[in-house]
Write a protein that holds these residues in place. Structure first.
Motif, mmCIF file in Angstrom:
data_model
loop_
_atom_site.group_PDB
_atom_site.id
_atom_site.type_symbol
_atom_site.label_atom_id
_atom_site.label_comp_id
_atom_site.label_asym_id
_atom_site.label_seq_id
_atom_site.Cartn_x
_atom_site.Cartn_y
_atom_site.Cartn_z
ATOM 1 N N ASN A 1 34.808 3.310 17.294
ATOM 2 C CA ASN A 1 33.826 2.831 18.265
ATOM 3 C C ASN A 1 33.500 1.361 17.965
ATOM 4 O O ASN A 1 33.951 0.803 16.973
ATOM 5 C CB ASN A 1 32.594 3.737 18.312
ATOM 6 N N ILE B 1 41.294 9.286 12.855
ATOM 7 C CA ILE B 1 40.630 8.310 13.698
ATOM 8 C C ILE B 1 41.313 6.993 13.373
ATOM 9 O O ILE B 1 40.984 6.346 12.394
ATOM 10 C CB ILE B 1 39.123 8.206 13.369
ATOM 11 N N HIS C 1 40.845 4.119 17.903
ATOM 12 C CA HIS C 1 39.796 5.048 18.317
ATOM 13 C C HIS C 1 38.438 4.765 17.699
ATOM 14 O O HIS C 1 37.504 5.535 17.884
ATOM 15 C CB HIS C 1 40.217 6.483 18.002
ATOM 16 N N ARG D 1 41.949 14.735 4.230
ATOM 17 C CA ARG D 1 41.805 13.682 5.214
ATOM 18 C C ARG D 1 42.653 12.462 4.845
ATOM 19 O O ARG D 1 43.329 11.882 5.700
ATOM 20 C CB ARG D 1 40.319 13.288 5.284
ATOM 21 N N ASP E 1 31.412 18.501 6.699
ATOM 22 C CA ASP E 1 31.191 18.139 8.079
ATOM 23 C C ASP E 1 31.124 19.409 8.921
ATOM 24 O O ASP E 1 32.006 19.689 9.705
ATOM 25 C CB ASP E 1 32.396 17.268 8.483
ATOM 26 N N ALA F 1 28.894 8.542 14.753
ATOM 27 C CA ALA F 1 30.176 8.304 15.420
ATOM 28 C C ALA F 1 30.400 9.194 16.633
ATOM 29 O O ALA F 1 30.881 8.750 17.665
ATOM 30 C CB ALA F 1 31.314 8.480 14.417
ATOM 31 N N GLN F 2 30.041 10.450 16.492
ATOM 32 C CA GLN F 2 30.311 11.352 17.607
ATOM 33 C C GLN F 2 29.122 11.440 18.554
ATOM 34 O O GLN F 2 28.992 12.369 19.330
ATOM 35 C CB GLN F 2 30.684 12.743 17.082
ATOM 36 N N GLN G 1 32.058 0.528 14.550
ATOM 37 C CA GLN G 1 33.060 0.703 13.498
ATOM 38 C C GLN G 1 34.077 -0.429 13.517
ATOM 39 O O GLN G 1 34.477 -0.937 12.465
ATOM 40 C CB GLN G 1 33.788 2.042 13.692
ATOM 41 N N GLY H 1 27.730 10.614 8.986
ATOM 42 C CA GLY H 1 28.359 10.841 10.284
ATOM 43 C C GLY H 1 28.491 9.579 11.118
ATOM 44 O O GLY H 1 28.931 9.634 12.263
ATOM 45 N N SER H 2 28.143 8.426 10.551
ATOM 46 C CA SER H 2 28.262 7.192 11.336
ATOM 47 C C SER H 2 29.697 6.662 11.327
ATOM 48 O O SER H 2 30.002 5.675 11.983
ATOM 49 C CB SER H 2 27.302 6.126 10.812
ATOM 50 N N GLY H 3 30.564 7.319 10.563
ATOM 51 C CA GLY H 3 31.969 6.936 10.585
ATOM 52 C C GLY H 3 32.370 5.944 9.506
ATOM 53 O O GLY H 3 33.341 5.202 9.660
ATOM 54 N N LYS H 4 31.658 5.953 8.391
ATOM 55 C CA LYS H 4 31.996 5.049 7.290
ATOM 56 C C LYS H 4 33.383 5.351 6.740
ATOM 57 O O LYS H 4 34.178 4.455 6.483
ATOM 58 C CB LYS H 4 30.978 5.180 6.139
ATOM 59 N N THR H 5 33.667 6.656 6.554
ATOM 60 C CA THR H 5 34.954 7.040 5.985
ATOM 61 C C THR H 5 36.088 6.556 6.886
ATOM 62 O O THR H 5 37.077 6.006 6.410
ATOM 63 C CB THR H 5 35.021 8.570 5.800
ATOM 64 N N ALA H 6 35.906 6.767 8.183
ATOM 65 C CA ALA H 6 36.932 6.322 9.124
ATOM 66 C C ALA H 6 37.146 4.809 8.991
ATOM 67 O O ALA H 6 38.276 4.321 9.048
ATOM 68 C CB ALA H 6 36.526 6.692 10.548
HETATM 69 P P1 ADP Z 1 30.662 9.168 7.372
HETATM 70 O O1 ADP Z 1 31.688 8.842 6.359
HETATM 71 O O2 ADP Z 1 29.791 7.995 7.719
HETATM 72 O O3 ADP Z 1 29.853 10.394 7.094
HETATM 73 P P2 ADP Z 1 32.930 9.983 8.981
HETATM 74 O O4 ADP Z 1 33.890 8.857 8.985
HETATM 75 O O5 ADP Z 1 33.224 11.119 8.090
HETATM 76 O O6 ADP Z 1 31.431 9.462 8.731
HETATM 77 O O7 ADP Z 1 32.754 10.474 10.474
HETATM 78 C C1 ADP Z 1 31.942 11.584 10.821
HETATM 79 C C2 ADP Z 1 32.672 12.449 11.831
HETATM 80 O O8 ADP Z 1 32.884 11.713 13.009
HETATM 81 C C3 ADP Z 1 34.022 12.906 11.361
HETATM 82 O O9 ADP Z 1 34.242 14.200 11.857
HETATM 83 C C4 ADP Z 1 34.973 11.924 11.982
HETATM 84 O O10 ADP Z 1 36.241 12.502 12.181
HETATM 85 C C5 ADP Z 1 34.277 11.598 13.285
HETATM 86 N N1 ADP Z 1 34.531 10.253 13.729
HETATM 87 C C6 ADP Z 1 34.486 9.117 12.994
HETATM 88 N N2 ADP Z 1 34.758 8.053 13.768
HETATM 89 C C7 ADP Z 1 34.969 8.513 15.016
HETATM 90 C C8 ADP Z 1 35.284 7.908 16.273
HETATM 91 N N3 ADP Z 1 35.426 6.592 16.378
HETATM 92 N N4 ADP Z 1 35.442 8.714 17.342
HETATM 93 C C9 ADP Z 1 35.283 10.043 17.227
HETATM 94 N N5 ADP Z 1 34.989 10.674 16.098
HETATM 95 C C10 ADP Z 1 34.821 9.933 14.999
#
Ligand code: ADP
Ligand code: ZN
Ligand code: ZN
Length: 709
Positions: A147, A141, A145, A214, A515, A332-333, A150, A176-181
Motif C-alpha cells: 500500500n 506481498i 502490492h 513466510r 496472525d 495493512a488489510q 508501505q 498488522g501495519s505491514g512492517k514485515t512485508a
Molecule cells: P506487521 O509485521 O506490521 O505485523 P505484516 O507485514 O505481518 O505486518 O502484515 C500483516 C498482515 O497483512 C499479513 O497477513 C500480511 O500478509 C498482510 N499484508 C501486509 N501488507 C499487505 C498489503 N499491502 N496488502 C494486503 N495485505 C497485506
C-alpha cells in the motif's frame, strides 16, 4: 632453522588471558591463522579454542609450551566477527574465550567428530535440494502490492541503505501495519547480490516457524538457515557452518544468532526490537539488539529495528534524530483497531451477584462483564483469547486452619499447584524457579487439616471455569505445559487458525506474532500483577504486551462494528498504562515514560551495572558486596556522577538453595560505568579462582545494562 610459531588461544574458561601454544605447520598441514578453531591440550584434558594471535615468540619458555593438536576443517572466523566478540567481551566484562566458545554449536566442539560433521553436511545438503523444489510459494506481498504507506517506507529504507553506511532505522508501526512485508521487500533488494548475507533476528522460538515459512516462500531460491535453541544439535551445527562459511544468505534466528560469524553480512533486521527475550540471562548477559547495532556500525551496514511498541531507548534515539525514523500508521488489510475496555473489578456492577441466573460456581474467576462479552462473541461465531500469565492451576496451595503455604523448600517462592493434565501428568506441586516437583499433600503438612485451598488463578483453573460456564464451547489451553516443544506450540496455533477452537486460554505465548484471522475478543485477567513491581521497566513491558495482545483482535475485519474488543480486568483503571492504551497512544505513553525516567535519572538517562553474588547464606552474599563497595570507596573509585547503591537481596532471593544478592551501580555516562566495572572485575578476580571467591566461596558475576533488577 626457522623460528618456531607461537599462537595464543582462548578457551571456554573465565580467564582474562589466552594461552600460548606451539604451532607445527608440517604436522598440522597449514600455517596458523587468527580466528582458526583448534583443539588444544589443557591440563590433562583437551579443549577447543580459537587462535587470537600468531607470533614468533612467547613470554614463556618455548620448550615448556604444548602444541596444537588439531585444526577444525573450517575457515577461520572472519575479522569482523572477531571484532564483535572482542567488543562483547570488553563491554560485558566477560572473558573472550567464555564469550566466543559457548556460541559455537556442540557439533564443532567435538574434534573427534570434525570430519564426520562435514560428511553430515554434504548429505543434508543433497536432501534439502530435493525438498526445496517441492515447496510451494504462497501468500506473498511483493513490491507491486504494497500500500501507499508501505511503498513510502520501503523507499525511505532504500534511501537509508543505498550507500555503504551505518544507519540504525526504527520502523515503528502498529501490529498488522505491514512492517514485515516492508522489510522483506527491502531485504530482497539486498539479496540480489548473491554473496550478501542478511541477519533476521526474532525474539522467540515460537515466532520462528511462522516467519520461517513466510521468508522461505518469499525467497524460494535463497539458502536460508534457522538458528535457535529449539533446533536439533545436528541441524544447528549445519546451520552455523553454512552461516559462517557464507553459504547461507539468510540467517533467521533468536538472540544466539546475533554473534554467529557471518563473513558477508550486509543488513540486519531486529524484529520486535523491544522484546525482553533479546537479553541473555545467563553466561554473558548481552543484549542481542545492542550487539546487532554495534555490529552494523562496525561493518558500515544498515540495521532496522521493527516494533509496534519500541523500547524507550530506541524511541528516544529516533525522536532525537540519532536513528532514522520510519512510521507505518495504517493496518495493512484495513482492519480497524480493537476497542479497549477496562473492567474495574472493584465495581460491584462488573461482578456476578449471588442471585444472578446462570451464575457459575467459579463466579469469582471471571467477571460478569467479561462473561457477557464472551457469550456474545460465541454467538457471533468469533474466537476468544483469554490471557493469564501464569501456568498451572493456582500459584499457591494454602491451609485455612493454620498458616501453612506451599513454599518451596529450596527457593524463596511458592510451589504452584498443577492439576492432572494433558501428556499424562499427575497432579503436583511444582516450583517454577528450581523445578522441584512434589505430590500434592492430602492433609496440611503442619496441622493435618484436610481442607486445603488454592490461592490465585492459573491457566488450568481458568480453563476449568470456562468449561463450566460454556459447556458446549471448544476450549484450548496454550502454555508451556501443553506445548513442551516448539513444534508442539505450532500444532496448537494451527488448531486456532483452522477454527477448531472457540475459546483459547493461555499465557503470553499466544499473544505474539501470530496472525489469527477470527479473533473477536481478547481478555487479560492478571494485568495488575504486572503493574506493581520493583522493576522500573514493569509498566513499559506491560504496555507493550497489552498492545501486542490488542493486535490479535479484529485482524481481518474492515468495519468498526466487528473490529474486535480487548477487555482488561484491573483494580486501577486510572493507571497511565491503561489510559494510554484506551487511546491506542503508543507515542503518548512513551513520552510519559521518558519524562518519568528523566526525572528519576533512570535508564536510558543513566547507565547501570549489576554485581551478582550467590552464596549459601544471604548474609555472606550481602557482606561480600558491602566489602566490595567499601573497597571502591577507599580506592577513590566513587567519582562524582557514579552512584553505588547498598547491596540488597534479589527479587527472588533464594533459588535452588542458593541465596542471591545484587549491587547496583549507576553512572551518568557509559565510559564512567565501563571504567568502574573494569575496576570491579579486577578487584574481584584478585581474590578469586575463576568467578568464585577464595575463602568464602561466593560466586559473582558482573552484568552490564541489566533489564531486570
Ligand atoms: P506487521 O509485521 O506490521 O505485523 P505484516 O507485514 O505481518 O505486518 O502484515 C500483516 C498482515 O497483512 C499479513 O497477513 C500480511 O500478509 C498482510 N499484508 C501486509 N501488507 C499487505 C498489503 N499491502 N496488502 C494486503 N495485505 C497485506
Ligand atoms: Zn494447616
Ligand atoms: Zn524452588
Amino acid at each position: 632453522m626457522p623460528s618456531p610459531i607461537v599462537v595464543q588461544v582462548v578457551v571456554d574458561k573465565p580467564l582474562a588471558q589466552g594461552f600460548d601454544y606451539l604451532w607445527d605447520s608440517n604436522q598440522l598441514g597449514n600455517d596458523p591463522e587468527v580466528g582458526q578453531l583448534v583443539e588444544v591440550p589443557f591440563g590433562r584434558a583437551s579443549l577447543v579454542g580459537i587462535v587470537i594471535k600468531v607470533s614468533a615468540h612467547s613470554d614463556y619458555e618455548l620448550d615448556k609450551l604444548k602444541s596444537i593438536t588439531r585444526i577444525a576443517p573450517l575457515p577461520p572466523f572472519d575479522a569482523a566477527s572477531l571484532r564483535l566478540v572482542n567488543f562483547a567481551s570488553q563491554y560485558y566484562i566477560h572473558a573472550l574465550g567464555e564469550t566466543i566458545i559457548p556460541a559455537i554449536p556442540q557439533m564443532w566442539k567435538k574434534p573427534d567428530n570434525w570430519e564426520k560433521a562435514l560428511e553430515k553436511i554434504s548429505a543434508a545438503e543433497e536432501k534439502k535440494q530435493k525438498k526445496i523444489q517441492q515447496e510451494p510459494s504462497e501468500g506473498l506481498i511483493d513490491e507491486a502490492h504494497l500500500n501507499q504507506g508501505q511503498a513510502l517506507a520501503l523507499e525511505k529504507l532504500r534511501q537509508c541503505s543505498v550507500e555503504k553506511e551505518f544507519k540504525t532505522i526504527l520502523l515503528q508501526g502498529q501490529t498488522g501495519s505491514g512492517k514485515t512485508a516492508v522489510f522483506l521487500n527491502w531485504l530482497k533488494g539486498i539479496l540480489e547480490d548473491t554473496t550478501s548475507q542478511v541477519l533476521l533476528l526474532v525474539p522467540e522460538i515460537n515466532l520462528t516457524p511462522q516467519l520461517e515459512r513466510r521468508v522461505r516462500a518469499y525467497f524460494p531460491d535463497k539458502k536460508m538457515v534457522v538458528l535457535h535453541s529449539g533446533v536439533s544439535e545436528k541441524n544447528r551445527g549445519i546451520a552455523w557452518y553454512e552461516a559462517m562459511t557464507g553459504k547461507a544468505q539468510i540467517i533467521l534466528g533468536t538472540r544466539l544468532a546475533a554473534i554467529t560469524p557471518l563473513p558477508n553480512l550486509s543488513a540486519i533486521v531486529v524484529d520486535e526490537e523491544h522484546d525482553p527475550s533479546y537479553k541473555q540471562q545467563d553466561g554473558i548477559r548481552y543484549s542481542a539488539r545492542d550487539l546487532a547495532i554495534w555490529r552494523a556500525h562496525d561493518l558500515k551496514i544498515p540495521v532496522v529495528l521493527a516494533s509496534a511498541t519500541p523500547s524507550l531507548e530506541s524511541w528516544i534515539a529516533a525522536k532525537a534524530g540519532r536513528y532514522e525514523y520510519i512510521r507505518l500508521d495504517q493496518r495493512a488489510q484495513g482492519a480497524a483497531l480493537p476497542q479497549v475496555r477496562l473492567i474495574n473489578t472493584r465495581d460491584p456492577q462488573s461482578q456476578f451477584s449471588p442471585g444472578d441466573i446462570g451464575r457459575p460456581i467459579s463466579a469469582s474467576l471471571i467477571t460478569k462483564t467479561l462473561a457477557n462479552a464472551i457469550s456474545k462473541n460465541l454467538e457471533n461465531k468469533k474466537q476468544s483469547l483469554i490471557l493469564i500469565n501464569r501456568r498451572g492451576y493456582a500459584p499457591i496451595l494454602s491451609c485455612n486452619a493454620c498458616s501453612w503455604l506451599s513454599k518451596c523448600q529450596q527457593c524463596s517462592s511458592y510451589m504452584v499447584m498443577h492439576k492432572a493434565g494433558a501428556l499424562g501428568r499427575r497432579p503436583a506441586l511444582s516450583c517454577h524457579h528450581c523445578g522441584l516437583v512434589k505430590p500434592i499433600p492430602e492433609h496440611c503438612p503442619d496441622c493435618g487439616n484436610a481442607d486445603l485451598k488454592t490461592l490465585g488463578k492459573g491457566t488450568q483453573k481458568i480453563e476449568d471455569a470456562i468449561e463450566e460456564m460454556w459447556p458446549s464451547a471448544r476450549v484450548l489451553r496454550v502454555d508451556t505445559d501443553t506445548s513442551r516443544k516448539s513444534k508442539g506450540a505450532e500444532e496448537l496455533f494451527q488448531e486456532i487458525h483452522a477454527g477448531n477452537v472457540d475459546i483459547v486460554v493461555g499465557t503470553q505465548m499466544i499473544a505474539k506474532g501470530h496472525d489469527y484471522q477470527n479473533i473477536g475478543l481478547v481478555a487479560v485477567l492478571d494485568a495488575d500483577s504486572r503493574l506493581f513491581s520493583p522493576d522500573f521497566r514493569a509498566a513499559e513491558r506491560l504496555f507493550a504486551q497489552l498492545v501486542q495482545v490488542a493486535g490479535r483482535a479484529g485482524r481481518s475485519s474492515k468495519d468498526d462494528e466487528s473490529a474486535g474488543e480487548i477487555y482488561i480486568e484491573t483494580q486501577y483503571p486510572e493507571a497511565a498504562v491503561f489510559q494510554y492504551l484506551l487511546r491506542h497512544d503508543v507515542d503518548g505513553f512513551l513520552g510519559y515514560l521518558a519524562h518519568e525516567r528523566d526525572e528519576a535519572k533512570l535508564p536510558p538517562f543513566s547507565y547501570q551495572g549489576l554485581v551478582h553474588a550467590e552464596a549459601k547464606s544471604l548474609d555472606k552474599a550481602i557482606q561480600f558486596l558491602a566489602a566490595l563497595k567499601g573497597r571502591l570507596k577507599s580506592r577513590g573509585l566513587m567519582t562524582p556522577g557514579l552512584k553505588v547503591y547498598d547491596p540488597v537481596p534479589r527479587a527472588v532471593m533464594r533459588v535452588a538453595g542458593t541465596e542471591r544478592a545484587q549491587l547496583v551501580l549507576e553512572a551518568d555516562d557509559r565510559r564512567q560505568l565501563q571504567d568502574v566495572l573494569e575496576a570491579v572485575d579486577q578487584d574481584l578476580r584478585n581474590g578469586s579462582q575463576g568467578r568464585i571467591s577464595k575463602g568464602d566461596r561466593i560466586r559473582w558475576l558482573i552484568e552490564r545494562d541489566p533489564t531486570s533488577i
